[in-house]
Design a protein around this motif. Sequence first.
Motif, PDB file in Angstrom:
ATOM      1  N   THR A 100       0.536  -1.189  -0.046  1.00 37.42           N
ATOM      2  CA  THR A 100      -0.149   0.002   0.225  1.00 37.42           C
ATOM      3  C   THR A 100       0.901   1.226   0.008  1.00 37.42           C
ATOM      4  N   HIS A 101       2.201   0.969   1.078  1.00 38.03           N
ATOM      5  CA  HIS A 101       2.659   1.974   0.540  1.00 38.03           C
ATOM      6  C   HIS A 101       4.286   1.736   0.270  1.00 38.03           C
ATOM      7  N   THR A 103       6.123   3.703  -1.769  1.00 38.14           N
ATOM      8  CA  THR A 103       7.064   4.329  -1.451  1.00 38.14           C
ATOM      9  C   THR A 103       8.613   4.255   0.162  1.00 38.14           C
ATOM     10  N   GLU A 104       7.700   3.821   1.123  1.00 33.31           N
ATOM     11  CA  GLU A 104       8.604   3.444   1.657  1.00 33.31           C
ATOM     12  C   GLU A 104      10.271   2.608   1.588  1.00 33.31           C
ATOM     13  N   GLN A 138       1.180   5.520  -5.837  1.00 35.41           N
ATOM     14  CA  GLN A 138       0.957   6.615  -6.515  1.00 35.41           C
ATOM     15  C   GLN A 138       0.934   6.963  -7.591  1.00 35.41           C
ATOM     16  N   LEU A 141      -2.896   7.633  -7.118  1.00 39.79           N
ATOM     17  CA  LEU A 141      -2.868   8.443  -6.115  1.00 39.79           C
ATOM     18  C   LEU A 141      -2.884  10.487  -6.440  1.00 39.79           C
ATOM     19  N   TYR A 146      -6.145  12.177  -4.825  1.00 43.44           N
ATOM     20  CA  TYR A 146      -6.132  12.286  -3.782  1.00 43.44           C
ATOM     21  C   TYR A 146      -4.778  11.997  -2.818  1.00 43.44           C
ATOM     22  N   SER A 147      -4.840  12.402  -1.655  1.00 46.50           N
ATOM     23  CA  SER A 147      -3.213  13.066  -0.972  1.00 46.50           C
ATOM     24  C   SER A 147      -3.125  11.214  -0.271  1.00 46.50           C
ATOM     25  N   TYR A 148      -2.085  11.601   0.026  1.00 48.95           N
ATOM     26  CA  TYR A 148      -0.909  10.078   0.647  1.00 48.95           C
ATOM     27  C   TYR A 148      -2.168   9.473   1.599  1.00 48.95           C
ATOM     28  N   ASN A 149      -2.591  10.418   2.245  1.00 50.91           N
ATOM     29  CA  ASN A 149      -3.911   9.420   3.142  1.00 50.91           C
ATOM     30  C   ASN A 149      -4.784   8.636   2.730  1.00 50.91           C
ATOM     31  N   TYR A 150      -4.662   8.470   0.656  1.00 45.38           N
ATOM     32  CA  TYR A 150      -5.780   7.583   0.951  1.00 45.38           C
ATOM     33  C   TYR A 150      -5.471   6.800  -0.189  1.00 45.38           C
ATOM     34  N   SER A 151      -4.183   6.293   0.703  1.00 46.07           N
ATOM     35  CA  SER A 151      -3.138   5.558  -0.450  1.00 46.07           C
ATOM     36  C   SER A 151      -3.642   3.568   0.197  1.00 46.07           C
TER      37      SER A 151
END
Length: 287
Positions: A100-101, A103-104, A138, A141, A146-151
């Motif tokens: 989901t993230h 870019t981590e 990414q 989004l 969408y912002s990152y919070n909508y991942s």
Amino acid sequence: MAKHFKSKKIIRKVSIFKYLFLILVAYLLIRLCIYSLVVIPPNRYYSANLLIIDGYNFFKNNTINKPVNLLNYEAKKDDAVIVPVVAIPNEKKRIYIYSTHQTEKYSDNISVVKASKYLKDKLSEENIEVVIEDNSIQEFLIANNYSYNYSYVASRYFVEEEINKNQYDLIIDLHRDAVKKTSSTVTINGEKCAKIMFVIGKKNKNYKKNYAIAQELNKLIEETYPNLTRGILLQSGEYVNGIYNQDLAPNIILIELGGNHNSYKEVQNTIDLIAPIIGEYLNEKKV
């Protein structure tokens, strides 16, 4: 008399052509029947001898021998033949991994997606087929403003699409945590390894089944490498996700693999240890 003889001759010729025509039709019908019953390579179509041989062998194997075997056997109730059931080898177990993230990253700027690919390679050694989500969260989004919070909204779109098309024995949302180095690192067999942690949302309808899978995997890891796992974090309550898209299937788990201070090498060391455990779990149990 001459005219009468001539007409007889003509009639005789017509009869001969008629018989030749009938023979030709019969021959073509026989060929057609053989074509419909026997699988014949194209290079044998126009050889009468090969056609006859193929046809003879087909009828011999499928018509002549079988009735003889049946006629020579008298069936009795007490003489029933039990045909053994041949076990068909199970297909490979399948895992779907997404992040989901995406870019981590770890301390050496290597992303969690690359860790997924390394995990895939190691699981393939355990005879497990792995599919990694290669769509960009990414980009999704950005395209939808969408912002990152909508991942999780973004990853849900891809996960739902994938599991509607294919079946998986296990689905992993792979993350990298943000904790102190001392909390996310352990030394095993002289090698530094990144600790892992399972995260399960208690607010999803599949909570109990997803939690049971996390418990079993966590238990297996603890039995082999006691300090490698940080345990299972159950998420619920106000201002907490509590779902993590785990409501989409009863076999979705979220794994925090290492932290932001761990190196990619430490993550690889951990994957080397847990891949055989995941393989053992999937290959010996029905998920």
